[in-house]
Design a protein around this motif. Sequence first.
Motif, PDB file in Angstrom:
ATOM      1  N   LEU A  56       0.837  -1.202   0.000  1.00 48.47           N
ATOM      2  CA  LEU A  56       0.000   0.000   0.000  1.00 48.47           C
ATOM      3  C   LEU A  56       0.871   1.251   0.000  1.00 48.47           C
ATOM      4  O   LEU A  56       2.014   1.217   0.482  1.00 48.47           O
ATOM      5  N   PRO A  57       0.344   2.381  -0.503  1.00 44.73           N
ATOM      6  CA  PRO A  57       1.116   3.631  -0.517  1.00 44.73           C
ATOM      7  C   PRO A  57       1.500   4.049   0.907  1.00 44.73           C
ATOM      8  O   PRO A  57       0.685   3.964   1.823  1.00 44.73           O
ATOM      9  N   LEU A  58       2.723   4.512   1.062  1.00 48.95           N
ATOM     10  CA  LEU A  58       3.220   4.871   2.389  1.00 48.95           C
ATOM     11  C   LEU A  58       2.759   6.246   2.858  1.00 48.95           C
ATOM     12  O   LEU A  58       2.800   6.525   4.051  1.00 48.95           O
ATOM     13  N   HIS A  59       2.336   7.099   1.957  1.00 47.92           N
ATOM     14  CA  HIS A  59       2.009   8.469   2.350  1.00 47.92           C
ATOM     15  C   HIS A  59       0.536   8.814   2.178  1.00 47.92           C
ATOM     16  O   HIS A  59       0.166   9.977   2.228  1.00 47.92           O
ATOM     17  N   ASP A  60      -0.315   7.815   1.997  1.00 48.35           N
ATOM     18  CA  ASP A  60      -1.758   8.049   1.862  1.00 48.35           C
ATOM     19  C   ASP A  60      -2.387   7.993   3.245  1.00 48.35           C
ATOM     20  O   ASP A  60      -2.744   6.923   3.734  1.00 48.35           O
ATOM     21  N   LEU A  61      -2.507   9.157   3.875  1.00 53.41           N
ATOM     22  CA  LEU A  61      -3.079   9.213   5.220  1.00 53.41           C
ATOM     23  C   LEU A  61      -4.598   9.338   5.184  1.00 53.41           C
ATOM     24  O   LEU A  61      -5.239   9.419   6.232  1.00 53.41           O
ATOM     25  N   ASP A  62      -5.187   9.369   4.002  1.00 57.91           N
ATOM     26  CA  ASP A  62      -6.639   9.475   3.874  1.00 57.91           C
ATOM     27  C   ASP A  62      -7.317   8.123   3.851  1.00 57.91           C
ATOM     28  O   ASP A  62      -8.481   8.012   3.500  1.00 57.91           O
ATOM     29  N   THR A  63      -6.601   7.083   4.208  1.00 60.97           N
ATOM     30  CA  THR A  63      -7.217   5.765   4.226  1.00 60.97           C
ATOM     31  C   THR A  63      -7.055   5.129   5.597  1.00 60.97           C
ATOM     32  O   THR A  63      -6.175   5.485   6.367  1.00 60.97           O
ATOM     33  N   PHE A  64      -7.922   4.229   5.864  1.00 57.41           N
ATOM     34  CA  PHE A  64      -7.914   3.442   7.087  1.00 57.41           C
ATOM     35  C   PHE A  64      -7.599   2.023   6.638  1.00 57.41           C
ATOM     36  O   PHE A  64      -8.135   1.559   5.638  1.00 57.41           O
ATOM     37  N   VAL A  65      -6.716   1.346   7.346  1.00 53.12           N
ATOM     38  CA  VAL A  65      -6.302   0.001   6.952  1.00 53.12           C
ATOM     39  C   VAL A  65      -6.626  -0.968   8.086  1.00 53.12           C
ATOM     40  O   VAL A  65      -6.333  -0.696   9.251  1.00 53.12           O
ATOM     41  N   PHE A  66      -7.208  -2.091   7.721  1.00 56.73           N
ATOM     42  CA  PHE A  66      -7.504  -3.159   8.661  1.00 56.73           C
ATOM     43  C   PHE A  66      -6.808  -4.408   8.142  1.00 56.73           C
ATOM     44  O   PHE A  66      -7.004  -4.807   6.999  1.00 56.73           O
ATOM     45  N   ILE A  67      -5.982  -4.992   8.998  1.00 58.18           N
ATOM     46  CA  ILE A  67      -5.249  -6.205   8.629  1.00 58.18           C
ATOM     47  C   ILE A  67      -5.814  -7.354   9.463  1.00 58.18           C
ATOM     48  O   ILE A  67      -5.820  -7.288  10.692  1.00 58.18           O
ATOM     49  N   CYS A  68      -6.299  -8.374   8.775  1.00 56.35           N
ATOM     50  CA  CYS A  68      -6.914  -9.518   9.451  1.00 56.35           C
ATOM     51  C   CYS A  68      -6.490 -10.789   8.729  1.00 56.35           C
ATOM     52  O   CYS A  68      -6.670 -10.893   7.506  1.00 56.35           O
ATOM     53  N   SER A  69      -5.920 -11.717   9.464  1.00 63.99           N
ATOM     54  CA  SER A  69      -5.456 -12.991   8.899  1.00 63.99           C
ATOM     55  C   SER A  69      -4.525 -12.771   7.712  1.00 63.99           C
ATOM     56  O   SER A  69      -4.595 -13.488   6.715  1.00 63.99           O
ATOM     57  N   GLY A  70      -3.688 -11.744   7.812  1.00 62.01           N
ATOM     58  CA  GLY A  70      -2.729 -11.471   6.754  1.00 62.01           C
ATOM     59  C   GLY A  70      -3.282 -10.759   5.536  1.00 62.01           C
ATOM     60  O   GLY A  70      -2.555 -10.472   4.600  1.00 62.01           O
ATOM     61  N   ARG A  71      -4.578 -10.460   5.522  1.00 61.63           N
ATOM     62  CA  ARG A  71      -5.209  -9.744   4.404  1.00 61.63           C
ATOM     63  C   ARG A  71      -5.381  -8.285   4.774  1.00 61.63           C
ATOM     64  O   ARG A  71      -5.683  -7.953   5.921  1.00 61.63           O
ATOM     65  N   TYR A  72      -5.197  -7.424   3.798  1.00 66.79           N
ATOM     66  CA  TYR A  72      -5.294  -5.984   3.995  1.00 66.79           C
ATOM     67  C   TYR A  72      -6.591  -5.464   3.388  1.00 66.79           C
ATOM     68  O   TYR A  72      -6.900  -5.763   2.234  1.00 66.79           O
ATOM     69  N   TYR A  73      -7.321  -4.686   4.178  1.00 69.43           N
ATOM     70  CA  TYR A  73      -8.555  -4.057   3.720  1.00 69.43           C
ATOM     71  C   TYR A  73      -8.422  -2.551   3.949  1.00 69.43           C
ATOM     72  O   TYR A  73      -7.818  -2.133   4.941  1.00 69.43           O
ATOM     73  N   THR A  74      -8.978  -1.765   3.038  1.00 67.01           N
ATOM     74  CA  THR A  74      -8.897  -0.315   3.176  1.00 67.01           C
ATOM     75  C   THR A  74     -10.284   0.313   3.053  1.00 67.01           C
ATOM     76  O   THR A  74     -11.243  -0.331   2.618  1.00 67.01           O
ATOM     77  N   LYS A  75     -10.338   1.545   3.462  1.00 65.11           N
ATOM     78  CA  LYS A  75     -11.517   2.399   3.343  1.00 65.11           C
ATOM     79  C   LYS A  75     -12.769   1.741   3.921  1.00 65.11           C
ATOM     80  O   LYS A  75     -12.747   1.196   5.004  1.00 65.11           O
ATOM     81  N   SER A  76     -13.882   1.787   3.182  1.00 65.72           N
ATOM     82  CA  SER A  76     -15.151   1.300   3.720  1.00 65.72           C
ATOM     83  C   SER A  76     -15.124  -0.204   3.970  1.00 65.72           C
ATOM     84  O   SER A  76     -15.737  -0.688   4.925  1.00 65.72           O
ATOM     85  N   GLY A  77     -14.410  -0.943   3.152  1.00 66.97           N
ATOM     86  CA  GLY A  77     -14.298  -2.391   3.357  1.00 66.97           C
ATOM     87  C   GLY A  77     -13.629  -2.699   4.685  1.00 66.97           C
ATOM     88  O   GLY A  77     -14.020  -3.631   5.398  1.00 66.97           O
ATOM     89  N   ALA A  78     -12.623  -1.904   5.035  1.00 68.42           N
ATOM     90  CA  ALA A  78     -11.940  -2.070   6.325  1.00 68.42           C
ATOM     91  C   ALA A  78     -12.892  -1.738   7.471  1.00 68.42           C
ATOM     92  O   ALA A  78     -13.001  -2.494   8.443  1.00 68.42           O
ATOM     93  N   ALA A  79     -13.583  -0.621   7.360  1.00 68.94           N
ATOM     94  CA  ALA A  79     -14.497  -0.199   8.429  1.00 68.94           C
ATOM     95  C   ALA A  79     -15.593  -1.237   8.663  1.00 68.94           C
ATOM     96  O   ALA A  79     -15.889  -1.583   9.814  1.00 68.94           O
ATOM     97  N   LEU A  80     -16.182  -1.739   7.605  1.00 74.50           N
ATOM     98  CA  LEU A  80     -17.256  -2.725   7.756  1.00 74.50           C
ATOM     99  C   LEU A  80     -16.743  -4.022   8.380  1.00 74.50           C
ATOM    100  O   LEU A  80     -17.434  -4.642   9.196  1.00 74.50           O
ATOM    101  N   ARG A  81     -15.538  -4.411   8.039  1.00 71.22           N
ATOM    102  CA  ARG A  81     -14.966  -5.636   8.628  1.00 71.22           C
ATOM    103  C   ARG A  81     -14.630  -5.442  10.104  1.00 71.22           C
ATOM    104  O   ARG A  81     -14.716  -6.385  10.888  1.00 71.22           O
ATOM    105  N   VAL A  82     -14.278  -4.240  10.493  1.00 71.66           N
ATOM    106  CA  VAL A  82     -14.059  -3.951  11.918  1.00 71.66           C
ATOM    107  C   VAL A  82     -15.385  -4.062  12.662  1.00 71.66           C
ATOM    108  O   VAL A  82     -15.458  -4.703  13.711  1.00 71.66           O
ATOM    109  N   PHE A  83     -16.437  -3.447  12.128  1.00 66.69           N
ATOM    110  CA  PHE A  83     -17.753  -3.544  12.769  1.00 66.69           C
ATOM    111  C   PHE A  83     -18.159  -4.997  12.982  1.00 66.69           C
ATOM    112  O   PHE A  83     -18.740  -5.349  13.998  1.00 66.69           O
TER     113      PHE A  83
END
Length: 139
Positions: A56-83
């Motif tokens: 993933l880009p190192l300087h994109d601070l406008d995204t939220f990242v969720f790492i689960c079981s070695g998979r990376y999710y960003t933006k709304s997909g990350a938020a929904l998986r956290v919920f």
Amino acid sequence: MRANKRTQPMIMLVDGHCHLCNGITKFVIKRDKAAKFQFASLQSQIGQQLLAEGGLPLHDLDTFVFICSGRYYTKSGAALRVFRQLNGLWPLLYSFIIVPAPIRNAVYDFIASNRYRWFGRSDSCLLPNASLRERFLDE
């Protein structure tokens, strides 16, 4: 940091200077009774390392990242998986995953691009109290 998928923590990478992101981190901590989540700021050394490992880009601070079981999710997909991982009725929000990602992410991007104006920005990252310190990877 490499571990068996069953023992890998769920990691949230957030903008450490964003008041909204700090509020979201506190929200998750309060509803994560099993302490499944760990946290790091995108700006931290470990945050940068994890972003690089995920391609993933190192300087994109406008995204939220969720790492689960070695998979990376960003933006709304990350938020929904956290919920989906929280206690209470919050997992019901995961049903919004049926909304096409471009639509979900357009809403996400609008909020992300205005978050400093609406919620503020701090010069330092959230400092966890002693009981939560072990859940923060930057410490």
